[in-house]
Design a protein around this motif. Structure first.
Motif, PDB file in Angstrom:
ATOM      1  N   PHE A  62       0.812  -1.204   0.000  1.00 40.27           N
ATOM      2  CA  PHE A  62       0.000   0.000   0.000  1.00 40.27           C
ATOM      3  C   PHE A  62       0.853   1.265   0.000  1.00 40.27           C
ATOM      4  O   PHE A  62       0.418   2.304  -0.492  1.00 40.27           O
ATOM      5  CB  PHE A  62      -0.974  -0.002   1.181  1.00 40.27           C
ATOM      6  CG  PHE A  62      -2.157  -0.883   0.959  1.00 40.27           C
ATOM      7  CD1 PHE A  62      -3.190  -0.473   0.121  1.00 40.27           C
ATOM      8  CD2 PHE A  62      -2.240  -2.133   1.539  1.00 40.27           C
ATOM      9  CE1 PHE A  62      -4.279  -1.285  -0.117  1.00 40.27           C
ATOM     10  CE2 PHE A  62      -3.330  -2.956   1.309  1.00 40.27           C
ATOM     11  CZ  PHE A  62      -4.357  -2.528   0.484  1.00 40.27           C
ATOM     12  N   VAL A  63       2.051   1.173   0.556  1.00 40.23           N
ATOM     13  CA  VAL A  63       2.959   2.313   0.486  1.00 40.23           C
ATOM     14  C   VAL A  63       3.340   2.571  -0.971  1.00 40.23           C
ATOM     15  O   VAL A  63       3.311   3.722  -1.452  1.00 40.23           O
ATOM     16  CB  VAL A  63       4.218   2.069   1.352  1.00 40.23           C
ATOM     17  CG1 VAL A  63       5.258   3.166   1.106  1.00 40.23           C
ATOM     18  CG2 VAL A  63       3.844   2.009   2.827  1.00 40.23           C
ATOM     19  N   CYS A  64       3.653   1.499  -1.694  1.00 40.13           N
ATOM     20  CA  CYS A  64       3.973   1.644  -3.121  1.00 40.13           C
ATOM     21  C   CYS A  64       2.772   2.163  -3.909  1.00 40.13           C
ATOM     22  O   CYS A  64       2.904   3.028  -4.777  1.00 40.13           O
ATOM     23  CB  CYS A  64       4.419   0.292  -3.694  1.00 40.13           C
ATOM     24  SG  CYS A  64       5.973  -0.323  -3.014  1.00 40.13           S
ATOM     25  N   LEU A  65       1.608   1.644  -3.587  1.00 40.18           N
ATOM     26  CA  LEU A  65       0.394   2.046  -4.283  1.00 40.18           C
ATOM     27  C   LEU A  65       0.083   3.513  -4.013  1.00 40.18           C
ATOM     28  O   LEU A  65      -0.307   4.267  -4.916  1.00 40.18           O
ATOM     29  CB  LEU A  65      -0.763   1.158  -3.826  1.00 40.18           C
ATOM     30  CG  LEU A  65      -2.085   1.245  -4.581  1.00 40.18           C
ATOM     31  CD1 LEU A  65      -1.883   0.953  -6.060  1.00 40.18           C
ATOM     32  CD2 LEU A  65      -3.076   0.246  -3.992  1.00 40.18           C
ATOM     33  N   CYS A  66       0.262   3.919  -2.771  1.00 43.11           N
ATOM     34  CA  CYS A  66       0.016   5.318  -2.388  1.00 43.11           C
ATOM     35  C   CYS A  66       0.985   6.245  -3.118  1.00 43.11           C
ATOM     36  O   CYS A  66       0.602   7.319  -3.605  1.00 43.11           O
ATOM     37  CB  CYS A  66       0.169   5.449  -0.873  1.00 43.11           C
ATOM     38  SG  CYS A  66      -0.364   7.032  -0.206  1.00 43.11           S
ATOM     39  N   ALA A  67       2.239   5.811  -3.231  1.00 48.54           N
ATOM     40  CA  ALA A  67       3.239   6.613  -3.940  1.00 48.54           C
ATOM     41  C   ALA A  67       2.888   6.736  -5.423  1.00 48.54           C
ATOM     42  O   ALA A  67       2.955   7.822  -6.005  1.00 48.54           O
ATOM     43  CB  ALA A  67       4.621   5.986  -3.768  1.00 48.54           C
ATOM     44  N   LEU A  68       2.498   5.632  -6.039  1.00 57.58           N
ATOM     45  CA  LEU A  68       2.109   5.659  -7.455  1.00 57.58           C
ATOM     46  C   LEU A  68       0.880   6.540  -7.669  1.00 57.58           C
ATOM     47  O   LEU A  68       0.782   7.265  -8.669  1.00 57.58           O
ATOM     48  CB  LEU A  68       1.814   4.243  -7.949  1.00 57.58           C
ATOM     49  CG  LEU A  68       3.020   3.332  -8.182  1.00 57.58           C
ATOM     50  CD1 LEU A  68       2.554   1.916  -8.507  1.00 57.58           C
ATOM     51  CD2 LEU A  68       3.901   3.867  -9.299  1.00 57.58           C
ATOM     52  N   SER A  69      -0.059   6.466  -6.728  1.00 58.66           N
ATOM     53  CA  SER A  69      -1.272   7.262  -6.832  1.00 58.66           C
ATOM     54  C   SER A  69      -0.953   8.752  -6.801  1.00 58.66           C
ATOM     55  O   SER A  69      -1.581   9.546  -7.499  1.00 58.66           O
ATOM     56  CB  SER A  69      -2.233   6.901  -5.689  1.00 58.66           C
ATOM     57  OG  SER A  69      -3.418   7.646  -5.768  1.00 58.66           O
ATOM     58  N   LYS A  70       0.043   9.131  -6.019  1.00 58.79           N
ATOM     59  CA  LYS A  70       0.432  10.539  -5.962  1.00 58.79           C
ATOM     60  C   LYS A  70       1.085  10.976  -7.270  1.00 58.79           C
ATOM     61  O   LYS A  70       0.759  12.039  -7.819  1.00 58.79           O
ATOM     62  CB  LYS A  70       1.389  10.778  -4.797  1.00 58.79           C
ATOM     63  CG  LYS A  70       1.783  12.249  -4.645  1.00 58.79           C
ATOM     64  CD  LYS A  70       2.668  12.485  -3.431  1.00 58.79           C
ATOM     65  CE  LYS A  70       2.953  13.982  -3.253  1.00 58.79           C
ATOM     66  NZ  LYS A  70       3.812  14.243  -2.079  1.00 58.79           N
ATOM     67  N   VAL A  71       1.976  10.158  -7.789  1.00 53.57           N
ATOM     68  CA  VAL A  71       2.702  10.514  -9.013  1.00 53.57           C
ATOM     69  C   VAL A  71       1.767  10.555 -10.214  1.00 53.57           C
ATOM     70  O   VAL A  71       1.856  11.448 -11.067  1.00 53.57           O
ATOM     71  CB  VAL A  71       3.853   9.516  -9.265  1.00 53.57           C
ATOM     72  CG1 VAL A  71       4.482   9.763 -10.637  1.00 53.57           C
ATOM     73  CG2 VAL A  71       4.907   9.646  -8.174  1.00 53.57           C
ATOM     74  N   PHE A  72       0.838   9.582 -10.278  1.00 54.13           N
ATOM     75  CA  PHE A  72      -0.033   9.467 -11.447  1.00 54.13           C
ATOM     76  C   PHE A  72      -1.481   9.846 -11.129  1.00 54.13           C
ATOM     77  O   PHE A  72      -2.422   9.314 -11.719  1.00 54.13           O
ATOM     78  CB  PHE A  72       0.028   8.045 -12.007  1.00 54.13           C
ATOM     79  CG  PHE A  72       1.395   7.653 -12.485  1.00 54.13           C
ATOM     80  CD1 PHE A  72       1.901   8.180 -13.658  1.00 54.13           C
ATOM     81  CD2 PHE A  72       2.187   6.793 -11.745  1.00 54.13           C
ATOM     82  CE1 PHE A  72       3.174   7.838 -14.104  1.00 54.13           C
ATOM     83  CE2 PHE A  72       3.452   6.433 -12.176  1.00 54.13           C
ATOM     84  CZ  PHE A  72       3.957   6.961 -13.361  1.00 54.13           C
ATOM     85  N   ALA A  73      -1.647  10.797 -10.213  1.00 58.14           N
ATOM     86  CA  ALA A  73      -2.992  11.219  -9.802  1.00 58.14           C
ATOM     87  C   ALA A  73      -3.826  11.691 -10.977  1.00 58.14           C
ATOM     88  O   ALA A  73      -5.040  11.472 -11.016  1.00 58.14           O
ATOM     89  CB  ALA A  73      -2.890  12.325  -8.756  1.00 58.14           C
TER      90      ALA A  73
END
Length: 368
Positions: free
Chosen positions: A6-17
């Motif tokens: 979920f940390v990785c997913l949260c990071a990706l979500s921020k970059v590719f919002a």
């Protein structure tokens, strides 16, 4: 140590919002969110069209630290994190090309309920719009399988939809244009609290996100994507409700609209959608469940009689005429009933004020 999924997913979500489809492609290509961060930058660059920009963001040292703090905060407040590949992620939304990579969800409502209706409209709602909203939502509470009511927790029609759902015992989902550390607007804090009792609050924005113009636009796609159909209750010619209806149509979902008189500016957006055949006219409270196949023709509601015992003969004539032949103009009703057009106009005005007929331009319909 490899970061939490979920940390990785949260990071990706921020970059590719705002480029969710790219983030989705990366996860599918490299084996999920963790796989993206295990992949060397030069390999990622073969998939990324604007590689340099995204690679700088993805491998910014503070990104995963920020994401770890964000995930810890969410978990400490009982907020569910739903990744795009999570079984609990709403399947209707996942079918949309621009579905968020990560959803924050507060509340235990099933986002994959068998039925869901988005209800949207103007913040400057009139009594007619609010009453139409209450009646339509109230009717859905009579169904054997009760739908989710999805809206944006805004003032006006959105708030009315949530309140009507709560009053009728339906679960309701409030989609916020900000992080879950805020309730916007503040006037709806109590409404949000009540919604959480059977429903949920949802967003794809991290904490600290302030509601501004583009966050409302992004929020609208989630409202449309969560539902089988979108109902536009009342709208001027411009507004967020029209944008949500347009998004729903782009997702190949049903769009419904409540009509108003040609002189009612607050219904001009609805009237235009109906005129362009981009929305189905809601002529009574059974229109949506009938069209969606949630009830059969034999299950139409008969609890509210067309006529009342104290209705004078002229009223009965007008109402029976509308029941049999609507939509009709004032002149057409007068011709069919052989009543004076001025008397018909007054009768229709009185019936409309009572909430027993609704107007679509110069056409009149039996009330919801």
């Amino acid at each position: 140590m490899e970061p939490d999924r979920f940390v990785c997913l949260c990071a990706l979500s921020k970059v590719f919002a705002y480029k969710c489809a790219i983030g989705r492609q990366l996860m599918e290509t490299f084996g999920g969110p963790e796989g993206v961060f295990r992949t060397p930058p030069h390999t990622l660059a073969t998939v990324l069209h604007n590689g340099e920009l995204y690679l700088d963001l993805l491998f910014e040292p503070s990104l995963l630290e920020w994401a770890a703090d964000e995930v810890a905060w969410a978990r400490s407040y009982g907020i569910r994190l739903l990744g795009l590949d999570d079984p609990a992620y709403p399947r209707r939304l996942a079918a949309c090309a621009d579905a968020p990579l990560l959803l924050y969800c507060k509340g235990e409502a099933d986002l994959n309920s068998s039925r869901a209706l988005a209800v949207v409209g103007t913040r400057k709602a009139t009594w007619t719009g609010r009453e139409s909203c209450r009646r339509i939502v109230g009717r859905l509470a009579d169904l054997n399988e009760k739908p989710l009511i999805v809206s944006g927790m805004a003032l006006g029609i959105d708030g009315c939809a949530h309140a009507a759902a709560i009053e009728a015992g339906l679960p309701t989902i409030g989609v916020l244009p900000c992080g879950l550390d805020e309730i916007y607007p503040r006037q709806h804090r109590e409404l949000a609290r009540r919604a959480l009792e059977k429903g949920a609050l949802v967003t794809d924005f991290p904490r600290g996100t302030q509601p501004i113009a583009y966050t409302f636009l992004r929020r609208n796609r989630i409202i449309a994507g969560l539902a089988d159909a979108t109902l536009l209750v009342e709208s001027y010619q411009k507004g967020g409700g029209l944008i949500t209806a347009s998004l729903a149509a782009s997702y190949e979902r049903e769009v419904f609209a409540v009509a108003g008189r040609m002189t009612d500016g607050s219904f001009s957006g609805c009237n235009e959608l109906i005129a362009r055949r981009e929305a189905t006219l809601v002529s009574d409270a059974d229109t949506i469940p009938l069209t969606m196949g949630w009830i059969s023709a034999r299950q139409r509601r008969g609890a509210v009689p067309l006529l009342r015992p104290d209705d004078p003969p002229e009223r009965c004539q007008v109402l029976r005429c509308l029941e049999a032949r609507a939509p009709l103009s004032v002149e057409e009703v007068a011709a069919l009933t052989k009543l004076d057009p001025r008397a018909v106009n007054l009768l229709l005005l009185e019936l409309e004020m009572e909430g027993r007929v609704v107007a679509d331009g110069n056409k009149f319909f039996v009330t919801l």
